[in-house]
Design a protein around this motif. Structure first.
Motif, PDB file in Angstrom:
ATOM      1  N   ASP A  69       0.823  -1.196   0.000  1.00 43.87           N
ATOM      2  CA  ASP A  69       0.000   0.000   0.000  1.00 43.87           C
ATOM      3  C   ASP A  69       0.867   1.259   0.000  1.00 43.87           C
ATOM      4  OD1 ASP A  69      -2.656   1.046   0.010  1.00 43.87           O
ATOM      5  OD2 ASP A  69      -2.418   1.558   2.132  1.00 43.87           O
ATOM      6  N   GLU A  70       1.912   1.248   0.811  1.00 42.34           N
ATOM      7  CA  GLU A  70       2.779   2.430   0.943  1.00 42.34           C
ATOM      8  C   GLU A  70       3.695   2.616  -0.270  1.00 42.34           C
ATOM      9  OE1 GLU A  70       6.402   3.650   3.848  1.00 42.34           O
ATOM     10  OE2 GLU A  70       4.557   2.975   4.838  1.00 42.34           O
ATOM     11  N   ASP A  71       4.332   1.526  -0.720  1.00 40.50           N
ATOM     12  CA  ASP A  71       5.295   1.621  -1.822  1.00 40.50           C
ATOM     13  C   ASP A  71       4.618   1.695  -3.183  1.00 40.50           C
ATOM     14  OD1 ASP A  71       7.051   1.308   0.264  1.00 40.50           O
ATOM     15  OD2 ASP A  71       7.789  -0.653  -0.361  1.00 40.50           O
ATOM     16  N   ALA A  72       3.432   1.115  -3.303  1.00 39.26           N
ATOM     17  CA  ALA A  72       2.652   1.082  -4.547  1.00 39.26           C
ATOM     18  C   ALA A  72       3.512   0.728  -5.769  1.00 39.26           C
ATOM     19  CB  ALA A  72       1.923   2.402  -4.757  1.00 39.26           C
ATOM     20  N   PRO A  73       4.181  -0.439  -5.745  1.00 37.78           N
ATOM     21  CA  PRO A  73       5.013  -0.814  -6.890  1.00 37.78           C
ATOM     22  C   PRO A  73       4.147  -1.120  -8.123  1.00 37.78           C
ATOM     23  CG  PRO A  73       4.749  -2.684  -5.436  1.00 37.78           C
ATOM     24  CD  PRO A  73       4.111  -1.510  -4.738  1.00 37.78           C
ATOM     25  N   ASP A  74       4.733  -0.924  -9.296  1.00 35.22           N
ATOM     26  CA  ASP A  74       4.033  -1.294 -10.535  1.00 35.22           C
ATOM     27  C   ASP A  74       4.178  -2.803 -10.707  1.00 35.22           C
ATOM     28  OD1 ASP A  74       2.977  -1.662 -13.050  1.00 35.22           O
ATOM     29  OD2 ASP A  74       4.498  -0.463 -14.087  1.00 35.22           O
ATOM     30  N   LEU A  75       3.072  -3.510 -10.583  1.00 31.59           N
ATOM     31  CA  LEU A  75       3.102  -4.969 -10.699  1.00 31.59           C
ATOM     32  C   LEU A  75       2.552  -5.447 -12.034  1.00 31.59           C
ATOM     33  CD1 LEU A  75       2.062  -5.991  -7.066  1.00 31.59           C
ATOM     34  CD2 LEU A  75       4.351  -5.693  -8.030  1.00 31.59           C
ATOM     35  N   SER A  76       2.558  -4.575 -13.024  1.00 29.39           N
ATOM     36  CA  SER A  76       2.111  -4.973 -14.362  1.00 29.39           C
ATOM     37  C   SER A  76       2.947  -6.157 -14.840  1.00 29.39           C
ATOM     38  CB  SER A  76       2.273  -3.816 -15.351  1.00 29.39           C
ATOM     39  OG  SER A  76       1.510  -2.713 -14.924  1.00 29.39           O
ATOM     40  N   GLY A  77       2.282  -7.164 -15.346  1.00 33.13           N
ATOM     41  CA  GLY A  77       2.966  -8.364 -15.820  1.00 33.13           C
ATOM     42  C   GLY A  77       3.001  -9.480 -14.791  1.00 33.13           C
ATOM     43  N   LEU A  78       2.773  -9.156 -13.517  1.00 32.27           N
ATOM     44  CA  LEU A  78       2.763 -10.176 -12.469  1.00 32.27           C
ATOM     45  C   LEU A  78       1.481 -10.999 -12.566  1.00 32.27           C
ATOM     46  CD1 LEU A  78       4.160 -11.140  -9.707  1.00 32.27           C
ATOM     47  CD2 LEU A  78       2.335  -9.829  -8.643  1.00 32.27           C
ATOM     48  N   ARG A  79       1.646 -12.308 -12.555  1.00 30.79           N
ATOM     49  CA  ARG A  79       0.481 -13.207 -12.516  1.00 30.79           C
ATOM     50  C   ARG A  79       0.491 -13.926 -11.177  1.00 30.79           C
ATOM     51  NH1 ARG A  79      -0.266 -17.233 -16.706  1.00 30.79           N
ATOM     52  NH2 ARG A  79       1.698 -17.994 -15.925  1.00 30.79           N
ATOM     53  N   PHE A  80      -0.714 -14.086 -10.605  1.00 25.20           N
ATOM     54  CA  PHE A  80      -0.796 -14.756  -9.311  1.00 25.20           C
ATOM     55  C   PHE A  80      -2.082 -15.560  -9.201  1.00 25.20           C
ATOM     56  CE2 PHE A  80      -3.280 -10.988  -8.544  1.00 25.20           C
ATOM     57  CZ  PHE A  80      -4.246 -11.363  -7.611  1.00 25.20           C
ATOM     58  N   ALA A  81      -2.050 -16.535  -8.302  1.00 25.08           N
ATOM     59  CA  ALA A  81      -3.225 -17.319  -7.953  1.00 25.08           C
ATOM     60  C   ALA A  81      -3.396 -17.222  -6.447  1.00 25.08           C
ATOM     61  CB  ALA A  81      -3.048 -18.775  -8.382  1.00 25.08           C
ATOM     62  N   LEU A  82      -4.629 -17.429  -5.993  1.00 24.46           N
ATOM     63  CA  LEU A  82      -4.933 -17.202  -4.588  1.00 24.46           C
ATOM     64  C   LEU A  82      -5.648 -18.388  -3.962  1.00 24.46           C
ATOM     65  CD1 LEU A  82      -5.012 -15.072  -2.285  1.00 24.46           C
ATOM     66  CD2 LEU A  82      -7.250 -14.434  -3.142  1.00 24.46           C
ATOM     67  N   PHE A  83      -5.124 -18.798  -2.794  1.00 18.01           N
ATOM     68  CA  PHE A  83      -5.766 -19.824  -1.974  1.00 18.01           C
ATOM     69  C   PHE A  83      -6.074 -19.180  -0.634  1.00 18.01           C
ATOM     70  CE2 PHE A  83      -6.323 -23.352   0.824  1.00 18.01           C
ATOM     71  CZ  PHE A  83      -6.802 -24.385   0.045  1.00 18.01           C
ATOM     72  N   LEU A  91      -2.537  -2.764  -8.233  1.00 19.45           N
ATOM     73  CA  LEU A  91      -1.165  -2.387  -8.601  1.00 19.45           C
ATOM     74  C   LEU A  91      -0.748  -2.939  -9.971  1.00 19.45           C
ATOM     75  CD1 LEU A  91       0.452  -2.870  -5.084  1.00 19.45           C
ATOM     76  CD2 LEU A  91      -0.072  -0.698  -6.226  1.00 19.45           C
ATOM     77  N   GLY A  92      -1.681  -3.595 -10.682  1.00 16.11           N
ATOM     78  CA  GLY A  92      -1.407  -4.015 -12.058  1.00 16.11           C
ATOM     79  C   GLY A  92      -1.260  -5.497 -12.269  1.00 16.11           C
ATOM     80  N   ALA A  93      -1.278  -6.303 -11.206  1.00 16.06           N
ATOM     81  CA  ALA A  93      -1.124  -7.760 -11.340  1.00 16.06           C
ATOM     82  C   ALA A  93      -2.415  -8.382 -11.888  1.00 16.06           C
ATOM     83  CB  ALA A  93      -0.780  -8.378  -9.991  1.00 16.06           C
ATOM     84  N   THR A  94      -2.280  -9.595 -12.392  1.00 14.74           N
ATOM     85  CA  THR A  94      -3.417 -10.328 -12.955  1.00 14.74           C
ATOM     86  C   THR A  94      -3.616 -11.621 -12.189  1.00 14.74           C
ATOM     87  OG1 THR A  94      -2.942  -9.439 -15.157  1.00 14.74           O
ATOM     88  CG2 THR A  94      -4.340 -11.411 -15.046  1.00 14.74           C
ATOM     89  N   GLN A  95      -4.840 -11.816 -11.704  1.00 16.47           N
ATOM     90  CA  GLN A  95      -5.161 -13.060 -11.005  1.00 16.47           C
ATOM     91  C   GLN A  95      -5.578 -14.104 -12.025  1.00 16.47           C
ATOM     92  OE1 GLN A  95      -7.827 -12.623  -7.691  1.00 16.47           O
ATOM     93  NE2 GLN A  95      -8.095 -14.821  -7.450  1.00 16.47           N
ATOM     94  N   VAL A  96      -5.009 -15.304 -11.877  1.00 10.64           N
ATOM     95  CA  VAL A  96      -5.362 -16.422 -12.764  1.00 10.64           C
ATOM     96  C   VAL A  96      -5.834 -17.586 -11.902  1.00 10.64           C
ATOM     97  CG1 VAL A  96      -3.704 -15.710 -14.542  1.00 10.64           C
ATOM     98  CG2 VAL A  96      -3.013 -17.367 -12.813  1.00 10.64           C
ATOM     99  N   HIS A  97      -6.516 -18.491 -12.513  1.00  5.25           N
ATOM    100  CA  HIS A  97      -7.028 -19.696 -11.863  1.00  5.25           C
ATOM    101  C   HIS A  97      -8.123 -19.322 -10.861  1.00  5.25           C
ATOM    102  CE1 HIS A  97      -7.124 -23.883 -10.909  1.00  5.25           C
ATOM    103  NE2 HIS A  97      -6.454 -23.834  -9.781  1.00  5.25           N
ATOM    104  N   GLU A  98      -8.867 -20.308 -10.480  1.00  9.66           N
ATOM    105  CA  GLU A  98      -9.962 -20.126  -9.535  1.00  9.66           C
ATOM    106  C   GLU A  98      -9.430 -19.720  -8.158  1.00  9.66           C
ATOM    107  OE1 GLU A  98     -12.982 -23.058  -7.073  1.00  9.66           O
ATOM    108  OE2 GLU A  98     -11.879 -23.855  -8.779  1.00  9.66           O
ATOM    109  N   HIS A  99     -10.090 -18.748  -7.538  1.00 10.96           N
ATOM    110  CA  HIS A  99      -9.748 -18.350  -6.167  1.00 10.96           C
ATOM    111  C   HIS A  99     -10.258 -19.457  -5.259  1.00 10.96           C
ATOM    112  CE1 HIS A  99     -10.305 -15.176  -2.719  1.00 10.96           C
ATOM    113  NE2 HIS A  99      -9.913 -16.335  -2.261  1.00 10.96           N
ATOM    114  N   ALA A 100      -9.350 -20.231  -4.711  1.00 16.39           N
ATOM    115  CA  ALA A 100      -9.742 -21.305  -3.796  1.00 16.39           C
ATOM    116  C   ALA A 100     -10.132 -20.698  -2.461  1.00 16.39           C
ATOM    117  CB  ALA A 100      -8.588 -22.291  -3.620  1.00 16.39           C
TER     118      ALA A 100
END
Length: 148
Positions: A73-87, A112-121
């Motif tokens: 929240d404080e640093d607010a990095p540009d995360l464009s291109g980052l892919r993530f999945a969430l459990f 921040l620009g990241a993309t969530q992939v796969h089903e959120h478990a």
């Protein structure tokens, strides 16, 4: 591409789930990291991130995830291109805040620009399904998406 399995926990269940997911994703050079020891500056947008986060209290982040979230929240990095999945881990008894901890992290990453992939478990601790069993099945599905 490496896989960073990043967990935020209150009681240790998220760490156990992270270890199980990393075991399943071993072919993808999976590395388990604790959010308490992971700096925002360590984020490599070329790595795939698997976020495991419990929910604490009234739908808040667990103690183990709060400093990482605050740094995002404080640093607010540009995360464009980052892919993530969430459990996520939660308890459906708390209907209004079920699995909210994971949602809070995911919303910030997307902002921040990241993309969530796969089903959120969303594991429900009130169910008879063990968290590591659900995580293993979910990670096997995710593994198929990481090929290539």
């Amino acid at each position: 591409m490496a896989v960073v399995v990043l967990f935020g926990s209150e009681t240790g269940t998220a760490e156990e789930v992270a270890d199980k997911i990393a075991e399943v994703l071993d072919d993808h050079d999976a590395e388990v990291r604790d959010m308490l020891e992971y700096e925002v500056s360590d984020i490599d947008v070329d790595d795939f991130h698997v976020i495991i986060c419990s929910t604490y209290g009234d739908g808040e982040l667990p103690t183990g995830a709060q400093p990482f979230f605050d740094a995002l929240d404080e640093d607010a990095p540009d995360l464009s291109g980052l892919r993530f999945a969430l459990f996520g881990l939660g308890d459906r008894v708390y209907e209004d805040t079920f699995n909210r901890g994971g949602e809070i992290i995911a919303e910030k990453l997307v902002q921040l620009g990241a993309t969530q992939v796969h089903e959120h478990a969303r594991h429900d601790s009130s169910s008879s399904v063990k968290p590591k069993a659900q995580a293993e099945e979910w990670a096997r599905e995710l593994s198929g998406l990481l090929v290539g």
